[in-house]
Structure formats: C-alpha cells, structure tokens
Scaffold this motif. Sequence first.
Motif, PDB file in Angstrom:
ATOM      1  N   GLY A  69       9.909  -1.333   7.105  1.00  0.00           N
ATOM      2  CA  GLY A  69       9.018  -0.985   5.997  1.00  0.00           C
ATOM      3  C   GLY A  69       8.923   0.485   5.678  1.00  0.00           C
ATOM      4  N   VAL A  70       9.554   1.356   6.477  1.00  0.00           N
ATOM      5  CA  VAL A  70       9.534   2.795   6.205  1.00  0.00           C
ATOM      6  C   VAL A  70      10.917   3.321   6.542  1.00  0.00           C
ATOM      7  N   ARG A  71      11.696   3.662   5.529  1.00  0.00           N
ATOM      8  CA  ARG A  71      13.061   4.095   5.814  1.00  0.00           C
ATOM      9  C   ARG A  71      13.554   5.113   4.792  1.00  0.00           C
ATOM     10  N   VAL A  72      14.548   5.880   5.208  1.00  0.00           N
ATOM     11  CA  VAL A  72      15.096   6.965   4.396  1.00  0.00           C
ATOM     12  C   VAL A  72      16.113   6.411   3.409  1.00  0.00           C
ATOM     13  N   ASP A  73      16.140   7.020   2.222  1.00  0.00           N
ATOM     14  CA  ASP A  73      17.157   6.695   1.232  1.00  0.00           C
ATOM     15  C   ASP A  73      18.522   7.151   1.754  1.00  0.00           C
ATOM     16  N   LYS A  74      19.484   6.258   1.819  1.00  0.00           N
ATOM     17  CA  LYS A  74      20.800   6.584   2.360  1.00  0.00           C
ATOM     18  C   LYS A  74      21.538   7.634   1.525  1.00  0.00           C
ATOM     19  N   ASN A  75      21.157   7.782   0.263  1.00  0.00           N
ATOM     20  CA  ASN A  75      21.852   8.711  -0.632  1.00  0.00           C
ATOM     21  C   ASN A  75      21.111  10.030  -0.836  1.00  0.00           C
ATOM     22  N   ASP A  76      19.884  10.127  -0.306  1.00  0.00           N
ATOM     23  CA  ASP A  76      19.105  11.347  -0.505  1.00  0.00           C
ATOM     24  C   ASP A  76      18.253  11.597   0.736  1.00  0.00           C
ATOM     25  N   PRO A  77      18.563  12.631   1.535  1.00  0.00           N
ATOM     26  CA  PRO A  77      17.826  12.880   2.781  1.00  0.00           C
ATOM     27  C   PRO A  77      16.376  13.316   2.557  1.00  0.00           C
ATOM     28  N   TYR A  78      15.977  13.580   1.314  1.00  0.00           N
ATOM     29  CA  TYR A  78      14.607  14.021   1.033  1.00  0.00           C
ATOM     30  C   TYR A  78      13.754  12.909   0.415  1.00  0.00           C
ATOM     31  N   THR A  79      14.295  11.705   0.350  1.00  0.00           N
ATOM     32  CA  THR A  79      13.581  10.575  -0.233  1.00  0.00           C
ATOM     33  C   THR A  79      13.426   9.464   0.804  1.00  0.00           C
ATOM     34  N   PHE A  80      12.248   8.847   0.832  1.00  0.00           N
ATOM     35  CA  PHE A  80      12.017   7.706   1.728  1.00  0.00           C
ATOM     36  C   PHE A  80      11.184   6.660   1.002  1.00  0.00           C
ATOM     37  N   TYR A  81      11.252   5.436   1.532  1.00  0.00           N
ATOM     38  CA  TYR A  81      10.572   4.306   0.919  1.00  0.00           C
ATOM     39  C   TYR A  81       9.533   3.745   1.887  1.00  0.00           C
ATOM     40  N   ILE A  82       8.438   3.242   1.319  1.00  0.00           N
ATOM     41  CA  ILE A  82       7.463   2.462   2.086  1.00  0.00           C
ATOM     42  C   ILE A  82       7.313   1.112   1.383  1.00  0.00           C
ATOM     43  N   PHE A  83       7.555   0.033   2.145  1.00  0.00           N
ATOM     44  CA  PHE A  83       7.475  -1.324   1.612  1.00  0.00           C
ATOM     45  C   PHE A  83       6.212  -1.992   2.156  1.00  0.00           C
ATOM     46  N   LEU A  84       5.348  -2.455   1.254  1.00  0.00           N
ATOM     47  CA  LEU A  84       4.094  -3.098   1.639  1.00  0.00           C
ATOM     48  C   LEU A  84       4.101  -4.557   1.210  1.00  0.00           C
ATOM     49  N   ASN A  85       3.399  -5.385   1.976  1.00  0.00           N
ATOM     50  CA  ASN A  85       3.329  -6.805   1.631  1.00  0.00           C
ATOM     51  C   ASN A  85       2.151  -7.122   0.707  1.00  0.00           C
ATOM     52  N   GLN A  86       1.468  -6.070   0.238  1.00  0.00           N
ATOM     53  CA  GLN A  86       0.313  -6.244  -0.631  1.00  0.00           C
ATOM     54  C   GLN A  86       0.041  -4.922  -1.343  1.00  0.00           C
ATOM     55  N   PRO A  87      -0.632  -4.940  -2.482  1.00  0.00           N
ATOM     56  CA  PRO A  87      -1.028  -3.686  -3.125  1.00  0.00           C
ATOM     57  C   PRO A  87      -2.006  -2.915  -2.224  1.00  0.00           C
ATOM     58  N   TYR A  88      -1.869  -1.613  -2.203  1.00  0.00           N
ATOM     59  CA  TYR A  88      -2.734  -0.800  -1.342  1.00  0.00           C
ATOM     60  C   TYR A  88      -2.879   0.600  -1.949  1.00  0.00           C
ATOM     61  N   PRO A  89      -3.765   0.752  -2.957  1.00  0.00           N
ATOM     62  CA  PRO A  89      -3.926   2.053  -3.617  1.00  0.00           C
ATOM     63  C   PRO A  89      -4.363   3.163  -2.667  1.00  0.00           C
ATOM     64  N   GLN A  90      -5.019   2.796  -1.568  1.00  0.00           N
ATOM     65  CA  GLN A  90      -5.510   3.807  -0.626  1.00  0.00           C
ATOM     66  C   GLN A  90      -4.388   4.495   0.144  1.00  0.00           C
ATOM     67  N   LEU A  91      -3.157   4.051  -0.039  1.00  0.00           N
ATOM     68  CA  LEU A  91      -2.029   4.677   0.662  1.00  0.00           C
ATOM     69  C   LEU A  91      -1.962   6.171   0.370  1.00  0.00           C
ATOM     70  N   LYS A  92      -2.340   6.576  -0.840  1.00  0.00           N
ATOM     71  CA  LYS A  92      -2.266   7.999  -1.190  1.00  0.00           C
ATOM     72  C   LYS A  92      -3.178   8.832  -0.297  1.00  0.00           C
ATOM     73  N   TYR A  93      -4.315   8.259   0.117  1.00  0.00           N
ATOM     74  CA  TYR A  93      -5.216   8.999   0.990  1.00  0.00           C
ATOM     75  C   TYR A  93      -4.632   9.130   2.398  1.00  0.00           C
ATOM     76  N   LEU A  94      -3.976   8.088   2.863  1.00  0.00           N
ATOM     77  CA  LEU A  94      -3.345   8.162   4.186  1.00  0.00           C
ATOM     78  C   LEU A  94      -2.194   9.165   4.181  1.00  0.00           C
ATOM     79  N   MET A  95      -1.554   9.320   3.024  1.00  0.00           N
ATOM     80  CA  MET A  95      -0.475  10.297   2.911  1.00  0.00           C
ATOM     81  C   MET A  95      -1.010  11.715   2.758  1.00  0.00           C
ATOM     82  N   ALA A  96      -2.338  11.876   2.814  1.00  0.00           N
ATOM     83  CA  ALA A  96      -2.970  13.199   2.826  1.00  0.00           C
ATOM     84  C   ALA A  96      -3.552  13.515   4.199  1.00  0.00           C
ATOM     85  N   MET A  97      -3.309  12.651   5.196  1.00  0.00           N
ATOM     86  CA  MET A  97      -3.842  12.858   6.551  1.00  0.00           C
ATOM     87  C   MET A  97      -2.733  13.367   7.468  1.00  0.00           C
TER      88      MET A  97
END
Length: 676
Positions: free
Chosen positions: A198-226
């Motif tokens: 669920g959390v992995r780097v883009d194979k074509n861009d070392p500065y890009t990564f993906y997070i895959f969630l099984n549900q909507p979670y708007p609060q993710l932006k706050y966790l990405m500020a911790m």
Amino acid sequence: MKKCRLSPLLLPGILLLSAWLLSGCSNNPYPPGESYGNVIYRSMSDDPKSLDPSFSYTVDEAYITDLVYPSYYKYEYLKRPFEVTLNLGAKEPIREPWQTTVRQPDGTTRTVTGEKYTFTIKNDLRFQDDPVFPEGKGRPITANDIVYSFKRMCDAKVQCPVASFFADKVIGWEEYSQGFATGNEAARIKHYDDDLPGVRVDKNDPYTFYIFLNQPYPQLKYLMAMHFTTPQAREAVEFYKDEYARHMVGCGPYRMAEYKPKQRITLVANPNRHKDYYPTEGEPGDREKGLLEDAGKPLPLNDKVVVNIIREGTSAWNLFRQGYLDAAGVGNTNYQQVVGTNGLLTPQMEQKGIQLRKDTQVNVYYLAFNLLDPVWGGYTPAKRKLRQAVSLAVDSREFIDLMRQGNGVPAEWLLPPGVFAYDPDYKNPYKTADLEKAKKLLAEAGYPNGNDPKTGRKLVLNFDNTGINAAGRILTGLIQRQIERIGIKVESRATRPDLFQDKLLKNQHQFIYYGWFADYPDPENFVFLLYGPNKKPGPNSSNYANPEYDALFERMRSMENSPERVAIIQRMRDLAVEDVPWIPIYHEVALSVGYDWMKNVKAHPIDNSFNQYRRVDVAERTRKQKEWNQPNYLPVVLLLLAIIGSILPAINVVARRINRRVRRPGAEHSMEGGGE
C-alpha cells in the motif's frame, strides 16, 4: 643585617587572584558570550524519552523532533482555522478512485475499492551532514526514504503510536506487519527490503510514491504533516540502533548539535535545510500586531535553539526572571506572582516587559464511565438516568475556578473551540449542575437519595485515578465532593500512572478522569474516541458502543467538511449526550509568559515547529540581562580582605626570622669574655 622585602610578584599575584574571583561573580548559566547571540532559550522538565520520529509522541518531545524531522505538509503558522500547506511536497497529491482484485486464503477473490494518492517530493532535499554518510556529507533524499518511514510504523518493535490510524486503511499493512514477527533480528531487518503493497515508490520517478487505501480518508493530509511520516535514512537507523532515539538525522530547519542528558539539548540551523520562508499572510489584525514584519524572510529566523533540562519548576522560573529563559509556563507555583486579582498581569511582571498569553488548547478533559461495568454500564433507561444524574452533579465552572484559576472553557461535548463543527451555542442538558434534577433522576434509576433499596447501603462509584500527589488528591477530593452532594458514595482508587494505564487496558476501571489532545484538528480525531470498534485497548476508554453512533461515524469520517457533515456530527453528539459515557469538563486554556524581546509570537497548539518563526531582539535581551544581573562584588571583596588579613601575619613572622642577626661560631664565647 638582612631586611625582608615583599616579592615583586606578590602584589600582582593578589591582583590576579582578585580579578579571577571577580570574574566568577556572573550568574549567567551559559557558555561565555552565548546568551548574547541570536539564540532561543526554552526549558523542559526532564530528558525526552525518545527523539525517534517513529516513536516520539509527547508535546515536549515534539518541540524538538518537529524542528529536525519535517514532513510532506506543514501547518500555516499564522492562519486560523488551521490549514496545512506543502512543505517537503513539490505539489498537491493526486487523489483518485482505485480498485484491485485480492485473492482470499480459500482461493476465492474479492474486489477492493478505495483511493490512490500520488505524492511527489521536491528533488533538491538532502539529509543533514552526519558521520553515517560517506565523507560525512548528507545524501539526497528520495521517495524511498518516506516509504521506509511507513515500513518502520509497521514494525511492532518500533511501537509507533499512530500505526493504528493506518493499519485498517493501507492495503497490505497487517500482512506486512506480520512479516516482522517471524525469524531473528537479521530477518526482521531484511524484511525492510520487501515491498509494502500500500505504500510504494514510482518505478519511473524516484521522487514520487503512492499510497493505496481501502477506503476514503481525507484525514491523511494531517498525518502527512506529522513527524511520523518524515523521510528517514535507513543507514542511520541501522547504524545507531538504540542510540537513534537520541542521535537525530533529519532534513529540517535545525540539526542537533549537542545532547547532554539532564543538562541541555542544543539545535543549530541546518546548512542542508530546504528553502523555506516566513509566511506573507495571516489573520486580520496580524499585521497590526507586528506578526508580518518578517514576511518572506528565510527560515529559521534564529541560529540556535537551546532546551534546558530543569526538573525543578522553581529553578526554571528563577532563570526566566533573570532573563536567561525567553518564555515560561504558568502554574500553581508561580500563578500569584504572574496574575493579579483582576486576572491580568501583575505590575511587577509588566514593568519587566513580560507578556501574558492565554491560549485555548485543542483538547478536552473529561470523566468517563466504563460501560462494560455491571453497575454503571449498560444502555437501559435506568442505567442512562444513573449516569445522567452524576453528570448533573458535576460543576465544570467550579472545577475550572478551583483547579485552573478560572482559565478554561467549560466543555459541553467532545469538540473543542477551533475544530470544525464546534458549536459555541450548544448547551448540554446534563451539564447544568442541577442537584435537584440529579436527585430526581437518581430516584427514577432506582436509588432514592443514593441508597440501594435491596441492600439499604449507599450506591458506590469507584473513582480510579492517579491522584497520588498533593495536586492529584485535591482534584480527587473536588470530584468526590461534587458527586457526593446527591447521595452517592465516591471511593477513590488512586494508583501510580503505569498501574492506572494497566487497569484501563484490562477494563478493571469503573470511573476515570482523563484527557485527550488532538493529533490533528479534525472532528474525526475526537469523535473516534467513542467509536465502538475502538474500545480498549484502543482509545475508547469508556467502551461505548452505540450502533447508530458507529454507523454515523463511518459515514462522517470520509467526508469533506460540509453542512451535511455538521448535521451528522450533531446527531452523534445528541446520541452520546443522552447515553452519557462521558462527562466533559473543560477545554484547557494554557497560560504562559514571555518577554517582549521575542518577536512573532502566536500560539499554535497543533504545530510544534513554531520556534523557527520566532525572532529575538538580541540587543534588548542583552541589555536587560546585564541590567538585571549586576555582579555583587561585596562577598568577593570581603573574601580578599580575609585572605590578605591571613597573609600579613605570616609575612611578619617570616620577616622576623630572616632579619634575626646571624652569629658566627665562637662569637658568643668571645663576647661574653670581653664583657667581663
């Protein structure tokens, strides 16, 4: 005859001794010249338990960690309501629907639908210089360093306190976590090489990564500020091992230059920091308050932050009064010196250029029942009335006046001021301190005047608490007195904090006093405290479980802020207020004092990196430090006089011995003979 003369070195020696003694008259606790520089001085009461960004969770620790370990987002320093903006992030993440097919253990498959986030970090980020890197030079940061932080959160050995926020949402989290539990230490470390689905780097861009969630979670932006989601260097974690908790290797505005346990922690501006600037916008009135004088200037605005470890509150307060700390908290020990009878700063404090600040915190303190308890738990009308009666006996205003010197906002429910959906006009019908109504409900619940008709004895409410010191006993006594006014007997069961926490985990509590500080300023971070699936060992310490409340929570948590979200939260509030798993008491108003030489001071109860925005008027602080700390030479002068007074008799004795006539052999005989 030889005459005694003072050595030509004696007087200069005494003068040198005098100068040395006089130079030691300063009470400045810092290295020579340091306190006259562009340095911010703070204090904390003990060494931090850990500065590992994957584990550290206290506010005092965050004052340090958040300056060294930045994240994708940061909070806007001046804007209210609270907003997050890009920090290490190069652009706003792309959020889009996502689904995949998952194979079940029995061989069947199922479709998982959720969300995919695409994050891109800046391509010029570097870790601070550290011996762990080749030639001691900090290496470039890539998306893999953030993915590594997520993997550390999965590792049970790390004990990340926010792992549960991700565990039920990130694809493959639980399975990846289980991989750390198999094998020896070497196998555990090697597991970090495996992919976290669920959390992995883009194979074509070392500065890009993906997070895959099984549900909507708007609060993710706050966790990405911790700081839990900060980039971490794997080589630093594995090299320093247990020392990583004290040996910080980050990419923030500061780096740790010194850590002397029980003494102080020193942070200095990090040469490898990414470019960041003081905000150019704020709230109405911020410009008039001087909060935008440094708009657009490079951060940090000071060269160094020194955190003194001072266990005794009196010692810290004395250093503040001498001008050697820039700010201090206000509590029971110094309240009378700071605040006058009118609730304002005393004239003595005001004359020194001290400013008093009262800041409402994003928290709530409350009393809670264990709804699994056979006496006080349950959801029948009688059980509800029993808890409602106790709630009506608790007087929040009296509590605030006696325990907080009047500084607090009475709590009507969970949500504090400043959080979306907080309603300042709402009044809890069971928070009116109405004793007659409380007694009526108590009788309707089957306990007239607090008596149990079956036994003839008083109904007992066991109050589990940590009030083992004087302040704790005062708090416990106040709660006992308030509730016992309606006829119930309140028994205090005070224990050490560790035993108290153990009671909660084992559900051996009946009634507790507790508090919650927001991890992020979203209502979800408060209302989840009463979500049924979060019962102990989760954060739902009351074990409240109302199916309608839970269903509403599951709808609300994935919604953006809107009138519909407000309506759902209000319905959840009405349900919980009627069931009374909690008796909310107050939202804290924290008091602090600081000198007027500290600029850009605006409280931010969520963002703990605020020291990078502060600026010191060094000339003004230096002038006042010297004015308030004039050396007292009298004790040294008296000591010198005593030393000289003790030396002079010795000199006279030596002189008499040297000046005695030296007699030749036989001289006495000839003199005596000639005399006759």
